[in-house]
Design an enzyme around this catalytic site. Structure first.
Site, PDB file in Angstrom:
ATOM      1  N   ARG A  95       0.818  -1.207   0.000  1.00 23.15           N
ATOM      2  CA  ARG A  95       0.000   0.000   0.000  1.00 23.15           C
ATOM      3  C   ARG A  95       0.861   1.271   0.000  1.00 23.15           C
ATOM      4  NH1 ARG A  95      -2.794   3.778   2.258  1.00 23.15           N
ATOM      5  NH2 ARG A  95      -4.972   3.875   1.682  1.00 23.15           N
ATOM      6  N   ASP A 119      -7.613  -2.591   3.005  1.00 26.47           N
ATOM      7  CA  ASP A 119      -6.741  -3.697   3.413  1.00 26.47           C
ATOM      8  C   ASP A 119      -7.178  -4.219   4.769  1.00 26.47           C
ATOM      9  OD1 ASP A 119      -5.733  -2.032   5.323  1.00 26.47           O
ATOM     10  OD2 ASP A 119      -3.876  -1.588   4.258  1.00 26.47           O
TER      11      ASP A 119
HETATM   12  C1  UD1 Z   1       0.966   5.051   8.140  1.00 27.36           C
HETATM   13  C2  UD1 Z   1       1.735   3.800   8.468  1.00 27.36           C
HETATM   14  C3  UD1 Z   1       0.894   2.838   9.297  1.00 27.36           C
HETATM   15  C4  UD1 Z   1       0.350   3.551  10.524  1.00 27.36           C
HETATM   16  C5  UD1 Z   1      -0.359   4.831  10.125  1.00 27.36           C
HETATM   17  C6  UD1 Z   1      -0.828   5.649  11.308  1.00 27.36           C
HETATM   18  C7  UD1 Z   1       3.166   3.544   6.542  1.00 27.36           C
HETATM   19  C8  UD1 Z   1       3.543   2.715   5.365  1.00 27.36           C
HETATM   20  N1  UD1 Z   1       2.120   3.135   7.235  1.00 27.36           N
HETATM   21  O1  UD1 Z   1      -0.144   4.665   7.314  1.00 27.36           O
HETATM   22  O2  UD1 Z   1       1.692   1.734   9.669  1.00 27.36           O
HETATM   23  O3  UD1 Z   1      -0.558   2.685  11.172  1.00 27.36           O
HETATM   24  O4  UD1 Z   1       0.527   5.666   9.348  1.00 27.36           O
HETATM   25  O5  UD1 Z   1       0.215   5.915  12.172  1.00 27.36           O
HETATM   26  O6  UD1 Z   1       3.840   4.501   6.864  1.00 27.36           O
HETATM   27  N2  UD1 Z   1      -7.194   8.639   5.932  1.00 27.36           N
HETATM   28  C9  UD1 Z   1      -8.232   9.075   5.163  1.00 27.36           C
HETATM   29  N3  UD1 Z   1      -7.956   9.722   3.994  1.00 27.36           N
HETATM   30  C10 UD1 Z   1      -6.690   9.926   3.554  1.00 27.36           C
HETATM   31  C11 UD1 Z   1      -5.619   9.465   4.344  1.00 27.36           C
HETATM   32  C12 UD1 Z   1      -5.890   8.824   5.541  1.00 27.36           C
HETATM   33  O7  UD1 Z   1      -9.387   8.896   5.515  1.00 27.36           O
HETATM   34  O8  UD1 Z   1      -6.510  10.517   2.473  1.00 27.36           O
HETATM   35  C13 UD1 Z   1      -7.482   7.948   7.224  1.00 27.36           C
HETATM   36  C14 UD1 Z   1      -7.177   6.475   7.122  1.00 27.36           C
HETATM   37  O9  UD1 Z   1      -8.291   5.767   6.638  1.00 27.36           O
HETATM   38  C15 UD1 Z   1      -6.879   6.137   8.570  1.00 27.36           C
HETATM   39  C16 UD1 Z   1      -6.243   7.400   9.130  1.00 27.36           C
HETATM   40  O10 UD1 Z   1      -6.608   8.433   8.219  1.00 27.36           O
HETATM   41  O11 UD1 Z   1      -8.052   5.880   9.282  1.00 27.36           O
HETATM   42  C17 UD1 Z   1      -4.735   7.331   9.292  1.00 27.36           C
HETATM   43  O12 UD1 Z   1      -4.122   7.215   8.044  1.00 27.36           O
HETATM   44  P1  UD1 Z   1      -2.655   7.740   7.729  1.00 27.36           P
HETATM   45  O13 UD1 Z   1      -2.128   8.538   8.852  1.00 27.36           O
HETATM   46  O14 UD1 Z   1      -2.676   8.341   6.365  1.00 27.36           O
HETATM   47  O15 UD1 Z   1      -1.848   6.381   7.688  1.00 27.36           O
HETATM   48  P2  UD1 Z   1      -0.989   5.764   6.526  1.00 27.36           P
HETATM   49  O16 UD1 Z   1      -0.063   6.797   5.961  1.00 27.36           O
HETATM   50  O17 UD1 Z   1      -1.873   5.014   5.595  1.00 27.36           O
END
Ligand code: UD1
Length: 427
Positions: A95, A119
């Site tokens: 991802r 996922d």
């Molecule tokens: C990263 C980490 C993951 C960790 C997470 C939170 C990596 C590869 N993965 O994931 O291990 O658990 O940070 O610390 O670095 N969201 C939205 N819209 C968006 C983006 C995010 O709704 O455009 C929501 C997601 O569904 C989720 C939350 O925001 O519920 C956190 O996501 P985010 O902080 O973006 O995590 P990742 O970057 O995916």
């Protein structure tokens, strides 16, 4: 051939273990290398499958990538002309492939990145990534399963406020804005140490960034960036894994390479469980004093709050603690998969929405269980260590994505953990 971990319970983990660079930083730094033509060298890169997948993605974009997993070195030779498409087979497998979005729009004026499906840890949108790039002047739409971002005339600086401090969206705005014209101000940015690591690398490439690690980041765009050498920040989630493992198993572990400053919220709870945490010359040490952990409440939050990636370990520790605890998951909705499997091991838990009540039992009881993602899998192996008899954890490949040599590390701490073929005919 599928493999599983075979864990014989009853050992307190004792000794030292080394943590390498953070998976969640290394992958983003590899993507950021696309921003500069020439050879970028990353060190302290973990020996995990996800790095291999990111290397393949960069190769498909036209880069030459050498990955020496034993030495922990990745060298990326980026040509002048690169492709701008990340295919679904790679995004589905990893991802974090979406981290190429920002660099590709900045470098090529276009990016076609497959949209990852939901996922195993909940549906994770890309809406904040898209909104950030749109604010920088890209047109963004989704078509045939791809997020397509286009900025043929380049990107421009903007004032952006993220609705939520998303790690991935912060990274994509950063890596896009570094080559935009003018200044970008990003409010409510994620503050994780991996964001600081990315900003540090970008600055060493010639970018102008201030405020990384604070809530507001300012980026003054530059015309071009140059390749660099950078060592990946130590993996705080791997380090936190060992901290909870020491408490849960009534052990005593020195986490070499661990940085306690990156784990303040988690280590506070490790101390609340009754263990002593001390900094050492090489990292930090968690000593349970041989005592059964006491229960402790947990609520996950964006950094500097308690990391969602450590929640399964806090659950495993509470499952054998004295007392009852409430675990609250605020970031991902489906991150309680560990719970059903822990219950198979005799844990006493009850899920209510995004809370889990855990009533600690003296010992769990070994059984076959299944890993659904990296952290859930590693937490189940640790639960197996505090279970009577033998526990098998299927889905070893999930654990391999985040932990280099997990079984070897555990054996180095005195555990009886091996890998074996998973020959269940019905799976
Ligand atoms: C990263 C980490 C993951 C960790 C997470 C939170 C990596 C590869 N993965 O994931 O291990 O658990 O940070 O610390 O670095 N969201 C939205 N819209 C968006 C983006 C995010 O709704 O455009 C929501 C997601 O569904 C989720 C939350 O925001 O519920 C956190 O996501 P985010 O902080 O973006 O995590 P990742 O970057 O995916």
């Amino acid at each position: 051939m599928a493999e599983r971990f075979r864990v014989v319970g009853g050992t307190a983990l004792r000794g030292e273990v080394t943590v390498w660079g953070a998976k969640n930083s290394a992958l983003k730094l590899m993507a950021a290398a696309l921003l500069a033509v020439g050879r970028t060298r990353l060190t302290n890169v973990p020996a995990i499958l996800d790095v291999t997948i990111m290397a393949e993605l960069l190769r498909r974009l036209g880069c030459i990538v050498d990955y020496d997993a034993v030495a922990g070195v990745v060298e990326i030779e980026v040509p002048e002309q690169i492709g701008h498409r990340a295919d679904y087979d790679l995004v589905r497998a990893l991802r974090a492939s979406t981290a190429v979005l920002g660099p590709l729009v900045a470098r090529c004026g276009a990016a076609d990145v497959a949209v990852p499906g939901g996922d195993a840890i909940g549906s994770r949108g890309l809406d904040l990534h898209a909104a950030g790039l749109a604010a920088l002047g890209a047109t963004v739409h989704v078509t045939h399963g791809f997020l397509v971002a286009e900025a043929p005339d380049g990107l421009h600086g903007a004032e952006i406020r993220l609705e939520f401090p998303s790690v991935g969206a912060t990274e994509n705005v950063l890596t896009a804005a570094v080559l935009a014209t003018g200044t970008t101000r990003l409010e409510n940015a994620a503050r994780e140490p991996e964001i600081i690591d990315l900003a540090d690398m970008l600055c060493s490439m010639g970018a102008h960034i201030t405020g990384a690690g604070a809530g507001v980041i300012e980026i003054e765009g530059v015309d071009r960036l140059t390749p660099t050498r950078h060592a990946v920040v130590p993996d705080r989630i791997a380090a936190g894994t060992w901290a909870f493992a020491a408490s849960a198993t009534r052990g005593d572990i020195e986490v070499v390479g661990g940085r306690s400053a990156h784990l303040a919220a988690a280590l506070d709870l490790v101390e609340a469980s009754g263990a002593t945490v001390t900094d050492t010359d090489r990292g930090f040490r968690v000593d349970s004093g041989g005592r059964r952990p006491r229960s402790f409440d947990v609520a996950t939050l964006p950094y500097p709050g308690f990391p969602t990636d450590l929640q399964p370990f806090a659950l495993a520790c509470n499952a054998v603690a004295q007392g009852s605890a409430m675990i609250t998951e605020n970031l991902f909705e489906a991150r309680f998969r560990t719970v059903q499997e822990l219950n198979r091991l005799g844990a006493e838990t009850r899920i209510d929405g995004h809370h889990v009540m855990v009533h600690g039992v003296e010992r769990l009881s070994g059984a076959p269980v299944e890993a659904s993602d990296i952290r859930a899998g590693a937490a189940l192996v640790i639960a197996g260590l505090v279970a009577e008899g033998v526990t098998t954890v299927s889905g070893a490949q999930h654990i391999d994505r985040g932990y280099a040599g997990f079984a070897e590390s555990l054996r180095g701490l005195g555990a009886d953990v091996t890998r074996e073929p998973d020959d269940d005919p019905f799976v």
